[in-house]
Design a protein around this motif. Structure first.
Motif, mmCIF file in Angstrom:
data_model
loop_
_atom_site.group_PDB
_atom_site.id
_atom_site.type_symbol
_atom_site.label_atom_id
_atom_site.label_comp_id
_atom_site.label_asym_id
_atom_site.label_seq_id
_atom_site.Cartn_x
_atom_site.Cartn_y
_atom_site.Cartn_z
ATOM 1 N N PRO A 79 0.815 -1.221 0.000
ATOM 2 C CA PRO A 79 0.000 0.000 0.000
ATOM 3 C C PRO A 79 0.847 1.269 0.000
ATOM 4 C CG PRO A 79 -0.817 -1.601 1.594
ATOM 5 C CD PRO A 79 0.490 -2.104 1.111
ATOM 6 N N LEU A 129 1.517 2.750 -3.415
ATOM 7 C CA LEU A 129 0.388 3.468 -4.018
ATOM 8 C C LEU A 129 0.237 4.863 -3.431
ATOM 9 C CD1 LEU A 129 -2.279 0.602 -4.091
ATOM 10 C CD2 LEU A 129 -0.766 1.330 -5.939
ATOM 11 N N THR A 130 0.284 4.947 -2.117
ATOM 12 C CA THR A 130 0.050 6.237 -1.470
ATOM 13 C C THR A 130 1.209 7.208 -1.677
ATOM 14 O OG1 THR A 130 0.929 5.358 0.605
ATOM 15 C CG2 THR A 130 -1.443 5.207 0.277
ATOM 16 N N VAL A 175 -1.552 -1.334 -11.814
ATOM 17 C CA VAL A 175 -2.071 -0.237 -11.012
ATOM 18 C C VAL A 175 -2.941 0.660 -11.888
ATOM 19 C CG1 VAL A 175 -1.493 1.731 -9.555
ATOM 20 C CG2 VAL A 175 -0.053 -0.319 -9.498
ATOM 21 N N ARG A 222 -5.103 1.746 -7.360
ATOM 22 C CA ARG A 222 -5.288 0.430 -6.764
ATOM 23 C C ARG A 222 -4.691 -0.639 -7.672
ATOM 24 N NH1 ARG A 222 -9.539 -2.520 -8.889
ATOM 25 N NH2 ARG A 222 -9.629 -3.747 -6.989
ATOM 26 N N TYR A 223 -4.421 -1.808 -7.081
ATOM 27 C CA TYR A 223 -3.899 -2.921 -7.861
ATOM 28 C C TYR A 223 -5.074 -3.642 -8.519
ATOM 29 C CZ TYR A 223 0.409 -2.131 -5.231
ATOM 30 O OH TYR A 223 1.534 -1.570 -4.684
ATOM 31 N N SER A 224 -5.149 -3.534 -9.837
ATOM 32 C CA SER A 224 -6.235 -4.160 -10.584
ATOM 33 C C SER A 224 -5.782 -5.528 -11.081
ATOM 34 C CB SER A 224 -6.631 -3.272 -11.764
ATOM 35 O OG SER A 224 -7.644 -3.883 -12.532
#
Length: 714
Positions: free
Chosen positions: A594, A597-598, A701, A705-707
Motif C-alpha cells: 500500500p 500506491l500512497t 495499477v 489500486r492494484y487491478s
C-alpha cells in the motif's frame, strides 16, 4: 529429540538396540541406538538403492576408514561400522547437544573468549583430520555440536584422503556455500587450506551471528566468496587479524590448522562450560536431559520372536515393555557441572530406580501449528494467513464424518528472527504436533528451520520464497510458494509477449535478498528469451536514485523493471514519470505494498506486478472468499487463499494416512504427492522441497489500486 521407530525399521543394527529415529535424508536413515556397553550412538544406515552401487559402497568403505584415522577429543569418533553389510552402516558416539548454528540462532553470538576457545578446539580437530591425510570439506556451524565437555566436529561423510581420486565429477562443487573456500567455489580440488578458510567463516559466524559473505542465492554467495572481502564487522579485535588470514583468497597465505591453534592464546577448559554463555549451557543441558528421559523402546515388525510377539515386549499387552534397569549416560564433570550450567533437570528426569518416567497415558491430540508474524512488520500477511488456516481447520472440524479433530496451535514470532527460533523450538517440542505452517517472512522462516527439522516436524511456508536459508539444511521443509528465482521466468515471458525487446533492470540492494534474487534472475531469463537486458545495481545506502533512473531511461528501453522496497519504488516511479519513458513498468512484488500506491500517487499508475498470490475476487477462490466473509465479516486479503490451500493440503494428507501418521510419514505424503488446491496444484521437488510449477498472477495499477489482470499463461 527422536521420532518413534516405524514398523518397517530394524530393531537392532550390529549389536545396537535402536531407540528411535534421529533423522532421514536422501542417502539413508540415522537412528539413535544403544550399544551393549550401554553407551548411546548415532547409527547411520545406507538406503538399499545406494548400497547396491559398487562405486557408492567403495566410497562408504573409504569414509569409514578415513573417519577411523582421525584421533581428537573434539572430533566425533567412529565406534563401529560394517561397510560390507547388506545395508552398510556406521556408528559414531552420540552427542546430545545442539549444533553451533542452532545455539547462535537461539541465543545469539558467542562472547569473545567463547569464540577463541571454540576456535582452538576446532583447530585441533582439523589438525587431527589433516594429520590423517584427510580433508573434511564441509566445516560449517551445522557440523559442530556443543556438548557439556566441549564442541565436536561431525559429519565426515564427504571427507576423503587427499591422495585419492574423488568419485564425483571434476566440476562438482562439494560443501556449503557461504562456508566454502574460493578455490572450492571454482570447483578446484579441496585442500586443508580450504578447511581453514571454512573455519574462519565459522568463527566469524559464531562472533557476529551472520556468515561473513552473507546469505542468499547460491550463485551470489559463490561470487561474493571469490571476489568480495568478508564482512567482519563485530568480530573482536583480538581475533580479527587471525580471521583475516584464514579468509585470504590465496590458499598459500592462510595459516595451517595447527598455526591457528597456536595463535589462539587461550586456555582450553577442562570439564568446564564457563566459556559458553548461560543461555547456551542451559540449551546443552536441556538436550542432555531429554536424552536421559528417553521413551520406552518401540517394538517393530522386524523385532518379532518365534511366537510372533516382538522381542523384549511381554506377550501380555497390558504389561509395560521391559526397559533396562539402569540407563547409562556418560557425561564429563558429573552432576555439579550440569547443575552449575542450569542442567539439574538431567538428574530429576530419572526416577528412583534409574529409569525414565512413564509416558503419559492420555490420548494423543492432532495438532497443526502455525508460526506467523502477527504483530510485526509483516503482520498484514501473517494475520491473513492465520485466518485462512484457521478457516480450513474450522470447516474440517465441522464435518460430521471427520476421522479426527484437529487443534490449531498458533505462535507469533513478531517478524523477528531471534524470537522465531525460540518460538519454533517451543512449538516443535510438543510431541502431539504433526506439522507447522510458517513462517511469514524469509528471515523468520530460515531462523526456525533447524528447530523443526531436528524434531522431524514437516514445515511448510506459504509465503517465504527465498532460495537459500543461511546455514540450515532443511530436510523436512516444503516451500509452497513459487521462489524468487522461479517467478521471473513467467514475468520475463509476459514482458516479451507484451512486445518488449530491450529491458532496463534496476536491482535495489535496500530490498535485500528478494530484490537481488528477483532482479538477478529476471536479467538471466531475459537473456534466455533473447531480450537485451541492461542491469543496474543501486547500493543500499544510495540516497537519490533519480540520476540512475534518468540514465537508464535515456537508453530507450521498452520496459523498466525495479526490484526493491515500497518506499524506494515510489521514488523510482516518480523519477521515471519525469522522463519521456512510456514503455512497460514492472515492479517486484515485495515492493508492491500500500505504501507504494500512497507515496507514488499518480506516478504509480501503469506499473505491473507479477505475484504468487491470487486476487481474492478471482473465480477459482470465490467459494473460499464467501466462506471467509461469512466467518470474519470482511473480504479476504492477499495471501489468505494460499494459506487456506496449504492447510487443506495438510488436512487431506492426514485424512488419507488412515490413522495417525508419524511426522516422517506425513512429510513423505506431502512431499511426494500432488494436491490440487484452489490457487494452484502443489507438487514439490523431492531433493529441495521447492514448489514445481509457474502459476503467477498479474496486476496493474489503475486509479490508485492494484487491478487484477489474471493468471499469466506460460
Amino acid at each position: 529429540m527422536t521420532e518413534k521407530l516405524t514398523p518397517s525399521d530394524p530393531a537392532r543394527i550390529g549389536g545396537h538396540r535402536l531407540l528411535g529415529r534421529l533423522g532421514a535424508g536422501g542417502m539413508g536413515v540415522v537412528y539413535l541406538g544403544r550399544a551393549e556397553s550401554g553407551e548411546l550412538a548415532a547409527v547411520k544406515v545406507i538406503l538399499p538403492e545406494y548400497a547396491d552401487q559398487p562405486e557408492f559402497r567403495a566410497r562408504f568403505r573409504r569414509e569409514v576408514a578415513a573417519a577411523r584415522r582421525v584421533d581428537s577429543p573434539w572430533a566425533v569418533p567412529v565406534t563401529a561400522a560394517d561397510p560390507d553389510a547388506a545395508a552398510p552402516w556406521l556408528a559414531t558416539a552420540f552427542v546430545p547437544g545442539p549444533s553451533l548454528a542452532e545455539a547462535v540462532a537461539t541465543c545469539g553470538p558467542l562472547p569473545s573468549r567463547g569464540v577463541r576457545v571454540l576456535g582452538r578446539m576446532l583447530a585441533r580437530a582439523l589438525t587431527a583430520v589433516h594429520d590423517a591425510g584427510l580433508v573434511h570439506r564441509d566445516v560449517k556451524p551445522g557440523n559442530v555440536l556443543l556438548a557439556i565437555d566441549g564442541p565436536r566436529l561431525i559429519d565426515f561423510g564427504i571427507a576423503r584422503a587427499t591422495e585419492e581420486t574423488a568419485l564425483t565429477s571434476a566440476d562438482m562443487v562439494v560443501g556449503t556455500p557461504g562456508f566454502l573456500a574460493p578455490e572450492q567455489a571454482q570447483a578446484q580440488p579441496a585442500s586443508p587450506a580450504g578447511d581453514v578458510f571454512a573455519l574462519g567463516c565459522l568463527l566469524a559466524y559464531a562472533a557476529t551471528g551472520r556468515p561473513p559473505f552473507g546469505t542468499g542465492a547460491v550463485d551470489a554467495l559463490l561470487y561474493r566468496t571469490v571476489h568480495d572481502e568478508p564482512d567482519l564487522d563485530g568480530v573482536p579485535d583480538d581475533t580479527r587479524p587471525l580471521l583475516e588470514r584464514c579468509l585470504a583468497k590465496d590458499p598459500a597465505a592462510r595459516p595451517t590448522a595447527r598455526e591457528v591453534d597456536e595463535t589462539l592464546v587461550e586456555d582450553t577448559p577442562h570439564d568446564s562450560v564457563d566459556w559458553l554463555p548461560d543461555a547456551v549451557v542451559r540449551l546443552v543441558a536441556d538436550r542432555s536431559a531429554a536424552i536421559l528421559a528417553l521413551p520406552d523402546i518401540d517394538a517393530t515388525a522386524l523385532d518379532a520372536g518365534a511366537d510372533g510377539q516382538p522381542r523384549d515386549v511381554p506377550a501380555d499387552a497390558s504389561t509395560p515393555p521391559r526397559t533396562p534397569s539402569r540407563r547409562r549416560f556418560l557425561l564429563s564433570g558429573g552432576a555439579a557441572l550440569l547443575a552449575a550450567g542450569g542442567g539439574a533437570a538431567l538428574w530429576t528426569a530419572r526416577r528412583g530406580d534409574g529409569t525414565a518416567p512413564a509416558a503419559s497415558a492420555r490420548a494423543r491430540r492432532w495438532i497443526l501449528g502455525v508460526q506467523a508474524d502477527l504483530t510485526g512488520p509483516q503482520k498484514t500477511v501473517g494475520q491473513a494467513q492465520e485466518r485462512g488456516i484457521r478457516l480450513a481447520v474450522e470447516l474440517f472440524n465441522s464435518r460430521e464424518d471427520k476421522p479426527f479433530t484437529l487443534t490449531l496451535n498458533t505462535v507469533d514470532d513478531q517478524g523477528d528472527a531471534t524470537r522465531a527460533a525460540k518460538v519454533a523450538r517451543t512449538l516443535a517440542a510438543d510431541r502431539d504436533l504433526l506439522a507447522v505452517i510458517g513462517s511469514t517472512g524469509d528471515a523468520t522462516t530460515g531462523a526456525s528451520l533447524d528447530s523443526y527439522d531436528e524434531q522431524l516436524v514437516p514445515q511448510l511456508t506459504a509465503s517465504s520464497a527465498q532460495s537459500v536459508y543461511g546455514t540450515a539444511q532443511p530436510r523436512h521443509f516444503l516451500q509452497a510458494v513459487p521462489g524468487y528465482t522461479i517467478l521471473p521466468a513467467t514475468a520475463a515471458f509476459s514482458v516479451r509477449t507484451q512486445g518488449a525487446r530491450r529491458v532496463g533492470v534496476l536491482i535495489d540492494r535496500d530490498g535485500g535478498i528478494p530484490a537481488w534474487e528477483l532482479g538477478h534472475t529476471m536479467f538471466q531469463n531475459l537473456g534466455v528469451l533473447k531480450i537485451a537486458g541492461e542491469p543496474r545495481v543501486a547500493p543500499r545506502l544510495a540516497g537519490n536514485l533519480a540520476p540512475v533512473v534518468a540514465e537508464m531511461a535515456a537508453n530507450r528501453p521498452d520496459a523498466f523493471v525495479y526490484t526493491g522496497t515500497p518506499a524506494r519504488a515510489a521514488a523510482v516511479a516518480r523519477a521515471l514519470a519525469q522522463t519521456d519513458f512510456n514503455g512497460l513498468r514492472v515492479l517486484g512484488y515485495p515492493a508492491a505494498g500500500p505504501e507504494f500506491l500512497t507515496t507514488a500517487g499518480a506516478a504509480a499508475d501503469g506499473w505491473q506486478v507479477f505475484a504468487p498470490y491470487i486476487d481474492p475476487s478471482a473465480a477459482p477462490v470465490r467459494a473460499f472468499a464467501t466462506a471467509y466473509r461469512k466467518r470474519y465479516g470482511s473480504a479476504p486479503p492477499y495471501w489468505a487463499a494460499e494459506a487456506y490451500d496449504v492447510a487443506r493440503m495438510v488436512i487431506t494428507r492426514l485424512t488419507e494416512a488412515g490413522g495417525r501418521p508419524s511426522r516422517e510419514r506425513l512429510y513423505d505424503l506431502l512431499a511426494k504427492g500432488t494436491y490440487k488446491g484452489l490457487v494452484r496444484p502443489y507438487a514439490f521437488d523431492e531433493e529441495y522441497g521447492s514448489l514445481k510449477g509457474y502459476e503467477i498472477f498479474r496486476y496493474e495499477v489503475k486509479g490508485g489500486r492494484y487491478s487484477y489482470v489474471g493468471q499469466v499463461d506460460f
